[in-house]
Each structure stands twice: as structure tokens, then as C-alpha cells.
Scaffold this active site. Structure first.
Site, PDB file in Angstrom:
ATOM      1  N   SER A  68       0.819  -1.212   0.000  1.00 36.40           N
ATOM      2  CA  SER A  68       0.000   0.000   0.000  1.00 36.40           C
ATOM      3  C   SER A  68       0.857   1.269   0.000  1.00 36.40           C
ATOM      4  CB  SER A  68      -0.913   0.023   1.230  1.00 36.40           C
ATOM      5  OG  SER A  68      -1.703  -1.142   1.274  1.00 36.40           O
TER       6      SER A  68
HETATM    7  N1  SAH Z   1      -0.662  -4.229   3.854  1.00 33.66           N
HETATM    8  C1  SAH Z   1      -0.153  -4.988   2.746  1.00 33.66           C
HETATM    9  C2  SAH Z   1      -1.214  -5.036   1.672  1.00 33.66           C
HETATM   10  C3  SAH Z   1      -1.010  -6.092   0.695  1.00 33.66           C
HETATM   11  S1  SAH Z   1      -2.295  -6.175  -0.527  1.00 33.66           S
HETATM   12  C4  SAH Z   1       1.098  -4.292   2.246  1.00 33.66           C
HETATM   13  O1  SAH Z   1       1.163  -3.068   2.327  1.00 33.66           O
HETATM   14  O2  SAH Z   1       1.994  -4.970   1.750  1.00 33.66           O
HETATM   15  C5  SAH Z   1      -3.506  -7.147   0.322  1.00 33.66           C
HETATM   16  C6  SAH Z   1      -3.101  -8.543   0.681  1.00 33.66           C
HETATM   17  O3  SAH Z   1      -4.267  -9.221   1.156  1.00 33.66           O
HETATM   18  C7  SAH Z   1      -2.560  -9.384  -0.475  1.00 33.66           C
HETATM   19  O4  SAH Z   1      -1.295  -9.866  -0.123  1.00 33.66           O
HETATM   20  C8  SAH Z   1      -3.589 -10.492  -0.622  1.00 33.66           C
HETATM   21  O5  SAH Z   1      -3.015 -11.723  -1.022  1.00 33.66           O
HETATM   22  C9  SAH Z   1      -4.174 -10.573   0.777  1.00 33.66           C
HETATM   23  N2  SAH Z   1      -5.498 -11.175   0.869  1.00 33.66           N
HETATM   24  C10 SAH Z   1      -6.551 -11.043   0.026  1.00 33.66           C
HETATM   25  N3  SAH Z   1      -7.607 -11.768   0.440  1.00 33.66           N
HETATM   26  C11 SAH Z   1      -7.212 -12.386   1.592  1.00 33.66           C
HETATM   27  C12 SAH Z   1      -7.848 -13.289   2.499  1.00 33.66           C
HETATM   28  N4  SAH Z   1      -9.091 -13.721   2.304  1.00 33.66           N
HETATM   29  N5  SAH Z   1      -7.149 -13.723   3.572  1.00 33.66           N
HETATM   30  C13 SAH Z   1      -5.868 -13.314   3.786  1.00 33.66           C
HETATM   31  N6  SAH Z   1      -5.202 -12.470   2.947  1.00 33.66           N
HETATM   32  C14 SAH Z   1      -5.872 -12.012   1.867  1.00 33.66           C
END
Ligand code: SAH
Length: 217
Positions: A68
């Protein structure tokens, strides 16, 4: 060991990011500001993305996912209103950067990532923290074993708030998450649980990757 020139370059970039993108846009919580000053965002991006680590935007982290934008990480952390003694559940570890920011402030962080290679990479990047607990799973059902949580944060957007997450939030606890249909802009919500009810605040429009489901379960 990092060479000191590289360390200094990123230190300056990081301080500029904090003043130009975080404080300038109204983030006031000193704990959030000092965590953003401290955590090295370049350690959570892909090697070839390091040079862009302090830019004002999300970056790809592989598997169609993104780390993000720094401001969004700061905003969501500030909305959690952390004092320091909280147990926090995070859905969507991704790069682990948001996880590290929270772990700098809160007591314990439990974080779930659905994509295995991202989980493995975050585990390495976050190994220096002994208050972070990671799980490779679908976060829809939360993490019952350590519930209830003082705070819950999701960094992927579900269409509707998963019921198990609301159930695993303590009374008086705060949940911060984007919500809305994928492919559209979603709304960032701050929800304060009050017994069977809750107070919901719409914070702003955001664009997050969708909350996916592991259908094999
Ligand atoms: N805060 C993180 C955001 C990553 S994007 C950063 O800044 O790096 C969001 C993440 O949520 C992705 O890695 C995706 O694989 C994960 N995600 C999506 N659906 C999910 C679920 N049902 N359970 C766990 N993780 C999930």
C-alpha cells in the site's frame, strides 16, 4: 550488513516521505509518525522496486498484489487509535510493511496472508519482530485461537464485512477496513463495536486489491 551509503540514502528518502506525504497530509499521531520514520520500507519491496520504496504510491509485490501507499498505511494505523497494549488482527499481510508499522506500536500482531509465496517472504522480512505471528490461510474466518482482538485491520477489500471478524472484535474495539465491489473504488471504514451495535464512520474513497477466498476449504 548494509553499506552505510545506501543506508543514508534511504534514511533521507524516508524522512522526506514522512514529512512530505505523512505529516503534510495531516497525520498527527506521534506513535505512527515515529514508526514510519523507523521502519525501512525498502526491506519490504521487491529488489527491483527498492529505488521507488519511498514514492507516493503503491508498488507491485508479485502475485498481482501491492504494497500500500505509505500515506494509506499511516492513515489506517492512525485510525486504529493504538495506545501500545493492544492485540491486533490483520488480514492481508502482503509485503509485511503495514504489519511492521503496527508491531512497532501495539503489543501483539496476528496477521493472515492467503498467498503462500507472499506469506513466506513476509515471514523472512518480519523475523526480527517477536510480537508478530503469521499464518498462511484465508483470513475470512479471522484467527479464533487468539480472539477477541482489541483492533482488526484488513488491507484487502471484501464486498461485505466478514461476520467472523466482527465477532472476534472486543466490545469497544476498533476495526479499520476498505469495503466495496472489486474493480470499483471502495470506501475505507472505521467501525467501533458497541455491544451488538457498532458506530460506522466512512473515512474516504480508496482503491484496494480484492479480498479473495480460498474456495478449496
Ligand atoms: N498491507 C499490505 C497489503 C497487501 S495487498 C502491504 O502493504 O503490503 C492485500 C493482501 O491481502 C494481499 O497480499 C492479498 O493476497 C491478501 N489477501 C486477500 N484476500 C485475503 C484473504 N481472504 N485472507 C488473507 N489475505 C488475503
Amino acid at each position: 550488513m548494509q553499506n552505510s551509503e545506501e543506508k543514508d540514502n534511504y534514511l533521507l528518502a524516508r524522512q522526506n516521505m514522512v514529512s512530505g506525504q505523512i505529516i503534510a497530509r495531516g497525520i498527527k499521531d506521534e506513535k505512527v509518525i515515529s514508526a514510519m520514520r523507523k521502519v525501512r520500507r525498502q526491506e519490504y519491496t521487491d529488489e527491483e522496486m527498492r529505488q521507488f520504496a519511498y514514492e507516493d504510491r503503491p508498488l507491485p509485490i508479485g502475485q498481482g498484489q501491492t504494497i500500500s501507499q505509505p500515506y494509506i498505511v499511516a492513515l489506517m494505523t492512525e485510525l486504529l487509535c493504538l495506545k501500545g497494549d493492544e492485540k491486533v488482527l490483520e488480514i492481508g499481510t502482503g509485503s509485511g510493511y503495514q504489519t511492521a508499522i503496527i508491531a512497532e506500536i501495539a503489543a501483539e500482531v496476528y496477521s493472515i496472508e492467503i498467498i503462500k509465496p507472499l506469506y513466506e517472504r513476509a515471514k523472512k522480512a518480519l523475523s526480527k519482530y517477536n510480537n508478530i505471528h503469521l499464518k498462511n490461510d484465508d483470513g475470512y474466518n479471522g484467527w479464533l485461537q487468539y480472539s477477541p482482538y482489541d483492533r482488526i485491520i484488513a488491507t484487502a477489500a471484501p464486498e461485505k464485512i466478514p461476520k467472523p471478524l466482527t465477532e472476534q472484535l472486543k466490545d469497544g474495539g476498533i476495526m479499520v477496513l476498505p469495503c466495496g465491489p472489486s474493480g470499483f473504488s471502495q470506501v475505507l471504514y472505521k467501525i467501533v463495536k458497541k455491544g451488538k451495535d457498532s458506530i460506522t464512520e466512512r473515512v474516504c474513497d480508496v482503491a484496494f486489491v480484492p479480498f479473495t477466498r480460498n474456495m478449496r476449504k
